[in-house]
Structures are given as C-alpha cells and as structure tokens.
Write a protein that holds these residues in place. Structure first.
Motif, short mmCIF file in Angstrom:
data_model
loop_
_atom_site.label_atom_id
_atom_site.label_comp_id
_atom_site.label_asym_id
_atom_site.label_seq_id
_atom_site.Cartn_x
_atom_site.Cartn_y
_atom_site.Cartn_z
N PRO A 207 21.93 -1.46 2.26
CA PRO A 207 21.26 -2.75 2.08
C PRO A 207 19.71 -2.73 2.75
CG PRO A 207 23.54 -3.10 2.85
CD PRO A 207 23.36 -1.74 2.60
N LEU A 208 20.00 -1.71 4.09
CA LEU A 208 18.70 -1.55 4.50
C LEU A 208 17.77 -0.66 3.93
CD1 LEU A 208 19.70 -0.87 8.50
CD2 LEU A 208 18.11 -2.69 7.75
N LYS A 209 18.05 0.37 3.36
CA LYS A 209 17.16 1.05 2.66
C LYS A 209 16.76 0.35 1.29
CE LYS A 209 16.77 5.61 0.20
NZ LYS A 209 17.43 7.03 -0.03
N GLY A 210 17.38 -0.39 0.83
CA GLY A 210 17.16 -1.24 -0.11
C GLY A 210 16.10 -2.26 0.15
N TRP A 211 16.13 -2.68 1.29
CA TRP A 211 15.14 -3.79 1.69
C TRP A 211 13.80 -3.07 2.15
CZ3 TRP A 211 14.14 -3.96 7.42
CH2 TRP A 211 13.14 -5.10 7.64
N LEU A 212 14.10 -1.91 2.85
CA LEU A 212 12.91 -1.04 2.95
C LEU A 212 11.93 -0.89 1.74
CD1 LEU A 212 13.81 1.16 6.01
CD2 LEU A 212 12.50 -0.79 6.18
N VAL A 213 12.62 -0.38 0.80
CA VAL A 213 11.99 -0.15 -0.45
C VAL A 213 11.20 -1.36 -1.21
CG1 VAL A 213 12.41 0.80 -2.88
CG2 VAL A 213 13.42 2.25 -1.03
N ALA A 214 12.35 -2.23 -1.22
CA ALA A 214 11.62 -3.73 -1.70
C ALA A 214 10.38 -3.98 -0.90
CB ALA A 214 12.72 -4.76 -1.74
N SER A 215 10.33 -3.86 0.52
CA SER A 215 9.38 -4.22 1.39
C SER A 215 7.89 -3.63 1.19
CB SER A 215 9.75 -4.35 2.65
OG SER A 215 10.90 -5.23 3.20
N GLN A 216 8.37 -2.28 0.67
CA GLN A 216 7.16 -1.43 0.57
C GLN A 216 6.56 -1.77 -0.91
OE1 GLN A 216 9.02 2.52 0.37
NE2 GLN A 216 7.94 3.11 2.22
N TYR A 217 7.38 -2.32 -1.88
CA TYR A 217 6.58 -2.73 -3.15
C TYR A 217 6.23 -4.22 -2.71
CZ TYR A 217 6.41 -4.43 -7.79
OH TYR A 217 5.69 -5.17 -8.89
N PHE A 218 6.70 -4.85 -2.13
CA PHE A 218 6.42 -6.13 -2.24
C PHE A 218 4.99 -6.64 -1.27
CE2 PHE A 218 6.07 -10.60 0.19
CZ PHE A 218 6.58 -11.31 -0.58
N TYR A 219 4.93 -5.59 -0.30
CA TYR A 219 3.70 -5.68 0.57
C TYR A 219 2.55 -4.30 0.13
CZ TYR A 219 6.28 -8.87 3.66
OH TYR A 219 6.88 -9.94 4.16
N LYS A 220 2.89 -3.88 -0.68
CA LYS A 220 1.99 -2.59 -1.39
C LYS A 220 1.61 -1.66 -0.33
CE LYS A 220 -0.14 -5.76 -4.81
NZ LYS A 220 1.14 -6.65 -4.76
N ALA A 221 2.57 -1.25 0.63
CA ALA A 221 2.54 -0.32 1.51
C ALA A 221 2.39 0.97 0.80
CB ALA A 221 3.62 -0.56 2.30
N GLU A 222 1.49 1.85 1.31
CA GLU A 222 1.55 3.15 0.85
C GLU A 222 1.05 3.92 2.14
OE1 GLU A 222 -3.20 2.77 -0.43
OE2 GLU A 222 -1.77 2.38 -1.90
N GLU A 223 0.88 5.30 1.73
CA GLU A 223 0.52 6.21 2.91
C GLU A 223 -0.92 6.07 3.54
OE1 GLU A 223 -0.13 10.99 3.17
OE2 GLU A 223 1.28 10.22 1.90
N GLY A 224 -1.18 6.08 4.77
CA GLY A 224 -2.13 5.65 5.46
C GLY A 224 -3.15 6.74 5.34
N LYS A 225 -4.48 6.21 5.21
CA LYS A 225 -5.67 7.23 4.89
C LYS A 225 -6.68 6.96 6.18
CE LYS A 225 -5.20 6.53 -0.04
NZ LYS A 225 -4.56 5.22 -0.55
N LEU A 226 -7.44 8.19 6.22
CA LEU A 226 -8.28 7.93 7.35
C LEU A 226 -9.72 7.42 6.36
CD1 LEU A 226 -8.13 11.57 9.05
CD2 LEU A 226 -7.29 9.26 9.92
N ALA A 227 -10.29 6.41 7.48
CA ALA A 227 -11.49 6.03 7.05
C ALA A 227 -12.52 6.57 7.77
CB ALA A 227 -11.48 4.28 7.45
N ARG A 228 -13.58 7.16 6.96
CA ARG A 228 -14.72 7.92 7.48
C ARG A 228 -15.96 6.88 7.59
NH1 ARG A 228 -13.68 13.59 7.68
NH2 ARG A 228 -11.49 13.80 6.77
N ARG A 229 -16.85 6.95 8.54
CA ARG A 229 -17.82 6.07 8.74
C ARG A 229 -19.21 6.86 7.68
NH1 ARG A 229 -18.27 3.79 14.83
NH2 ARG A 229 -16.28 3.21 14.63
N GLU A 230 -19.72 6.22 7.16
CA GLU A 230 -20.94 6.66 6.51
C GLU A 230 -21.99 6.98 7.73
OE1 GLU A 230 -21.83 7.07 3.04
OE2 GLU A 230 -19.67 6.41 2.50
N SER A 231 -22.67 8.16 7.69
CA SER A 231 -23.65 8.50 8.83
C SER A 231 -24.73 7.61 8.40
CB SER A 231 -23.79 10.09 8.88
OG SER A 231 -24.53 10.34 7.60
#
Length: 128
Positions: free
Chosen positions: A102-126
């Motif tokens: 149930p915990l794994k199912g909840w975590l997977v469903a939460s990833q879908y619901f909140y559109k969670a994805e791998e983090g990305k570095l934001a780069r500032r324009e010079s």
C-alpha cells in the motif's frame, strides 16, 4: 481525441493498488513489481520511481516498534531464544511486510497526482 480522467486522490487509488489515472486497472504485477502499464486506460507506469520510499517508511514506523518489543521482552523476562522466534519474529513480519505494497502504491499514485519528476538544475541567463 484523448479521454479526460478525473483527478483521483492518491490515497484512494494507490493504497488499493489501482491505476492513479483511471482507478480501474491494476498497479502491480505480483507483490511489489509494478506493471508496465494500466490494462484499463493504458497509462504508462514508467514515470513511477518510488525507490526506497516504502522501505524507509516501514523501517521508521513499523520496525522500530518491533525492535522495542524484542528489547522489552528480553529485558523484562529474559526468555529463551525460541520465545523470541515465536513472539518477536512474527510481530516483525506482520508489521513490516504488509504495509510495503500500500505504501508503494500510494507513493506511485502521489507521483502521478502531483506530477512529480526528477529535479533539474535551473541555470541563470548571464546578463550581458
């Protein structure tokens, strides 16, 4: 034309092992193995990466009471090893294994619901 699906709460779908998009299809193939996709709506489950999340939560909330029971039993009664095997071991198995799915199912469903994805570095324009 793509079909619109209502936003289903992760607790409603994930804990039951159902597809986070349609709520009808199954999330698992076996005990903890995710299916490649939903058999009802075709949602590709490749977005899901619960990693060690379920095991972490089980360790924090289920294993600690199990260990405390074993320590209390040992300190209070100093029983033979077979008593621990008959009391502590089953308690640990019953509190640690059933919550994983149930915990794994909840975590997977939460990833879908909140559109969670791998983090990305934001780069500032010079400026210049």
């Amino acid at each position: 034309m793509s079909m619109q699906y209502p936003a289903l709460p992760p607790m409603q779908t994930g804990v039951r092992g159902r597809c986070p998009r349609c709520g009808e299809g199954h999330l698992f193939d076996g005990f903890l193995t995710l299916r490649p996709s939903c058999e009802a709506c075709g949602l590709d489950y490749s977005f899901a990466d619960p990693a060690d999340g379920p095991a972490f939560f089980v360790i924090c909330f289920a294993c600690v009471p199990s260990v405390l029971l074993g320590v209390w039993l040992e300190v209070t009664f100093s029983p033979a090893l077979w008593v621990h095997l008959l009391v502590t071991a089953p308690f640990m198995l019953l509190t640690c294994i059933p919550p994983l799915r149930p915990l794994k199912g909840w975590l997977v469903a939460s990833q879908y619901f909140y559109k969670a994805e791998e983090g990305k570095l934001a780069r500032r324009e010079s400026a210049g």
